[in-house]
Design a protein around this motif. Structure first.
Motif, mmCIF file in Angstrom:
data_model
loop_
_atom_site.group_PDB
_atom_site.id
_atom_site.type_symbol
_atom_site.label_atom_id
_atom_site.label_comp_id
_atom_site.label_asym_id
_atom_site.label_seq_id
_atom_site.Cartn_x
_atom_site.Cartn_y
_atom_site.Cartn_z
ATOM 1 N N LYS A 247 0.912 -1.110 0.100
ATOM 2 C CA LYS A 247 -0.003 0.116 0.197
ATOM 3 C C LYS A 247 0.869 1.143 0.027
ATOM 4 C CE LYS A 247 -3.942 1.754 2.243
ATOM 5 N NZ LYS A 247 -5.133 1.715 3.104
ATOM 6 N N ARG A 248 0.352 2.205 -0.935
ATOM 7 C CA ARG A 248 1.013 3.515 -1.018
ATOM 8 C C ARG A 248 2.716 3.288 -1.612
ATOM 9 N NH1 ARG A 248 -2.290 4.717 3.219
ATOM 10 N NH2 ARG A 248 -0.888 4.517 4.894
ATOM 11 N N GLN B 179 -1.343 -3.063 -8.769
ATOM 12 C CA GLN B 179 -2.749 -2.284 -8.207
ATOM 13 C C GLN B 179 -3.453 -3.090 -7.153
ATOM 14 O OE1 GLN B 179 -5.835 -1.877 -11.267
ATOM 15 N NE2 GLN B 179 -6.386 0.281 -10.425
ATOM 16 N N GLY C 299 -2.094 -2.861 -3.936
ATOM 17 C CA GLY C 299 -2.186 -1.312 -3.284
ATOM 18 C C GLY C 299 -1.051 -0.405 -3.706
ATOM 19 N N ASP D 8 0.917 2.452 -5.454
ATOM 20 C CA ASP D 8 0.415 3.824 -5.737
ATOM 21 C C ASP D 8 0.666 4.125 -7.159
ATOM 22 O OD1 ASP D 8 -0.925 6.235 -5.738
ATOM 23 O OD2 ASP D 8 0.218 7.150 -4.203
ATOM 24 N N GLN E 42 -3.772 3.727 -8.210
ATOM 25 C CA GLN E 42 -4.990 3.925 -7.189
ATOM 26 C C GLN E 42 -5.761 5.365 -7.611
ATOM 27 O OE1 GLN E 42 -5.576 1.444 -5.622
ATOM 28 N NE2 GLN E 42 -3.610 0.381 -6.217
ATOM 29 N N ASN F 96 -5.991 8.371 -5.355
ATOM 30 C CA ASN F 96 -4.475 9.174 -5.213
ATOM 31 C C ASN F 96 -4.080 9.772 -5.995
ATOM 32 O OD1 ASN F 96 -4.540 7.820 -2.372
ATOM 33 N ND2 ASN F 96 -3.239 6.260 -2.962
#
Length: 728
Positions: free
Chosen positions: A219-220, A237, A240, A242, A302, A305
């Motif tokens: 994630k991120r 994706q 997670g 980004d 994402q 974001n």
């Protein structure tokens, strides 16, 4: 039409025709089925039939930092053909990786700045790692644990520097199979080492290796690779990720994603050489690379974001009770305050929360912020000197930059220390603002609303006093208030600067009546509005008992100049905080900043506003705040529909009923001078019993006892917390 063949260890055979550098190019992708004998056979068959042959995932040489080793199985592949050049991407890879990092940063400034990067792997990606180092990145290598299966203990196996690990790593990998060096993307490590991937902001290297060894959750994260396919992006994706950056140019001029490896690009450049006899060296390729018109593909995976402008804001404890109130330091309330306050000043900057949900109703631009806290109280900042705070703000700026912020605001006393942000801005790589321009604008707007609600009908006939008039906020407040009220009293402990400010106001606003003084006491009784904007400690800024009935005091200072106990002596006088601001959108600070939901201090709001407008520039710095800057920030304030929040007094909203009660009391005192004189005498006696202080800091008395054990306890506790925080 030029033709190239690309040999893959394991990929379905396909063919494609692309337009590259203005020429048509046919590419055949051939499968070696993980068999190097078949690779040699294919090279023999293709020799003289195509213009170049690329070895995808079959490098002849392994490089890691300064160390180089020939690969035992692949070293002879490039020599099989007698006519057609056979390339593995080694000559152009480092140069294109370095150039690609530069171009990606230009396309999205700050994308790599100060990031933690995990090279997965570092082998044959020297250009990538060196380019990222130049952007202030901290580089670590996954090679030891992905290739040698070191224990899955946090922090073990990936701290080695490139130079330290290189000989050890290459000596043991030069004989392994290509299947081990480049695992299949459709297979995943059954037990991924989570710790190094959690540590990293950026994971860079080979797409197959990353997909094989990385955990399910990324994630991120930002992924930086040579090339990637749409299937690769779909997988990342789902985990997670980004952002994905592909550093190799697209061979199809119409394509956006760099799907071709360095070996394939090198083969294409080889086939399209203007001089077929030109040697296969870096100089030959450099001229061709210079003619490429391209930007590395940057994909945001994402959607939520995408297109977010990021900022950071620095706060600090206003007093020791704020340290006690932090959940990680509640245990400090059992120790002497003086010891806790002194030791806390040395805590490195801490990331407190993410600010989410801000969005302009005018442009739709979304923002995200990061709250960062220093450990020093204002008293500790003053005690240690300017450089002490500068160093910690520099570290905070580096932290902000790593989180993607392109501007950082200085909250509370950090905007006052030293030269009010100038040195911090000079030393930081991101934009800096003190937030004081919007603080001035919001203060004047809040003061205007307060005076009107206290019963004033014509502001131009009133009288205003500015205490701390020669300070950065006080001076511009004085100049703007003089343009609206015409009768001003300037108070400061710097008489020479008072004279200069008076002359400036008289030049800017002919007809304005300007009085100057070093103390407010003798003139405060005639003033309808008093603005305090000082940086003083341990003294009484305003004798509230001398204020006229119904006066408004706007306390701009943070921490405040006036205490609740002082204000309670005169219930007819309104003491308000400087104007707080409502940021548009569903704003969530992720941390209790001491204000109602969605409400921000003006200095924080200025930082958010500049990010929302895309103004990533040093905006408000130094002690000479520009009137033009104040007017400009107020224009942006209106453009993006920021609002002044409800007027507040000592952290509580002032209700209409309270305004009515204060107006009633003020009217009674104005109508009965004798009663007012008696009230002043009584409240004066009570004020004398209240400890002299400003900003919650009393006149300093010596604290007896060294409390060595307490100091050790505080330092030990903080060290444990910081160590556990790093491990998490």
């Amino acid at each position: 039409m030029k033709q190239i063949a690309v040999l893959h260890l394991n990929r379905p055979e396909t063919a494609e025709t692309v337009t590259f550098m203005g020429q048509s190019l046919q590419i055949r992708h051939l499968n070696c089925a993980n068999d190097l004998d078949k690779a040699r056979e294919l090279i023999t068959q293709l020799d003289g039939q195509v213009d170049a042959i690329a070895l995808h995932g079959m490098p002849a040489q392994l490089e890691l930092g300064p160390a180089k080793r020939k690969h035992a199985q692949g070293a002879g592949l490039t020599a099989v053909a007698q006519q057609t050049p056979v390339v593995d991407g080694r000559i152009i890879r480092a140069g294109l990786e370095r150039w690609g990092i530069i171009l990606a940063d230009r396309a999205q400034p700050g994308i790599f700045s100060r990031k933690r990067v995990l090279m997965t792997p570092g082998i044959n990606h020297n250009g990538m790692s060196r380019a990222l180092e130049r952007h202030g990145c901290t580089i670590r290598y996954a090679d030891p644990f992905i290739y040698f299966h070191l224990p899955k203990v946090p922090g073990i196996g990936f701290r080695q520097t490139r130079n330290q690990a290189a000989p050890f790593t290459l000596d043991r990998l030069k004989d392994v199979s290509y299947e081990t060096l480049y695992p299949q993307v459709n297979g995943r490590s059954p037990e991924p080492n989570q710790a190094p991937f959690d540590w990293a902001d950026v994971i860079a290297g080979d797409i197959g290796t990353i997909r094989h060894f990385a955990p399910e959750t990324l994630k991120r994260k930002t992924i930086v690779v040579e090339n990637a396919s749409e299937d690769d992006l779909a997988d990342l994706q789902a985990r997670g990720v980004d952002i994905v950056v592909t550093l190799m140019p697209a061979l199809d001029d119409a394509a956006g994603l760099g799907q071709w490896s360095a070996a394939t690009v090198e083969a294409a450049l080889t086939a399209l050489r203007p001089d077929p006899a030109a040697p296969l060296n870096e100089d030959t390729y450099l001229d061709m690379m210079a003619d490429l018109e391209w930007t590395p593909a940057i994909r945001t995976l994402q959607p939520e974001n995408a297109d977010i402008n990021r900022f950071a804001f620095v706060i600090h404890p206003l007093s020791v009770r704020f340290i006690h109130g932090h959940r990680a330091f509640r245990w400090t309330k059992y120790l002497p305050d003086s010891i806790v306050e002194a030791v806390a000043a040395y805590i490195p900057p801490l990331s407190l929360s993410r600010i989410t949900g801000g969005q302009s109703p005018t442009t739709g631009q979304r923002i995200e912020g990061h709250l960062i806290s220093l450990g020093a109280t204002p008293r500790q900042m003053m005690r240690h000197g300017e450089r002490f705070t500068y160093d910690r703000l520099h570290k905070a700026a580096e932290m902000a930059e790593r989180k993607g912020a392109r501007i950082m605001g200085l909250g509370a006393f950090t905007s006052v220390v030293g030269d009010a942000g100038i040195t911090v801005a000079h030393e930081a790589d991101i934009a800096i603002t003190s937030g004081n321009s919007l603080t001035v604008a919001a203060t004047l707007e809040a003061a205007k609303q307060a005076v009107i609600k206290m019963g004033a009908t014509d502001l131009t006939k009133g009288k205003v006093m500015i205490i701390g008039a020669t300070g950065s906020i006080g001076s511009v407040c004085s100049r703007l208030l003089a343009q609206a009220i015409y009768d001003v009293v300037l108070v400061s402990i710097e008489p020479e600067r008072l004279i200069d400010l008076k002359r400036t106001i008289q030049e800017e606003t002919p007809g304005a009546k300007v009085a100057i003084a070093t103390r407010p006491d003798e003139l405060i009784g005639d003033c309808d509005l008093i603005v305090t904007a000082t940086s003083a400690f341990g003294q009484r800024i305003v004798d509230i008992t001398k204020c006229k009935p119904g006066a408004v005091i706007c306390d701009v200072a943070r921490p405040p100049d006036i205490s609740p106990a002082e204000a309670a002596l005169r219930p007819d006088v309104l003491v308000i905080e400087s104007g707080e601001v409502l940021i548009p959108g569903d704003i969530d600070f992720g941390y209790d900043i001491g204000l109602p939901p969605k409400t921000a201090y003006a200095c924080l709001a200025e930082t958010a506003l500049l990010a929302m407008d895309g103004r990533f520039e040093d905006y408000t710095l130094g002690r000479n705040i520009s009137v033009e800057r104040v007017k400009e920030i107020y224009r942006l304030f209106k453009k993006h529909d920021f609002q002044i929040a409800d007027l507040r007094s000592f952290d509580e909203a002032v209700t209409d009923e309270q305004f009515a009660q204060k107006r009633k009391l003020a009217a009674e005192l104005k109508a009965d001078p004798a009663h007012f004189a008696q009230l002043q005498a009584e409240t004066g006696a009570k004020l004398a019993k209240i400890p002299v202080q400003a900003k919650g800091v009393k006149s300093r008395r010596k604290n007896s006892g060294g409390m060595v054990a307490a100091i050790v306890a505080v330092i030990g506790g903080i060290a444990i917390l910081l160590w556990n925080g790093r491990r998490r």
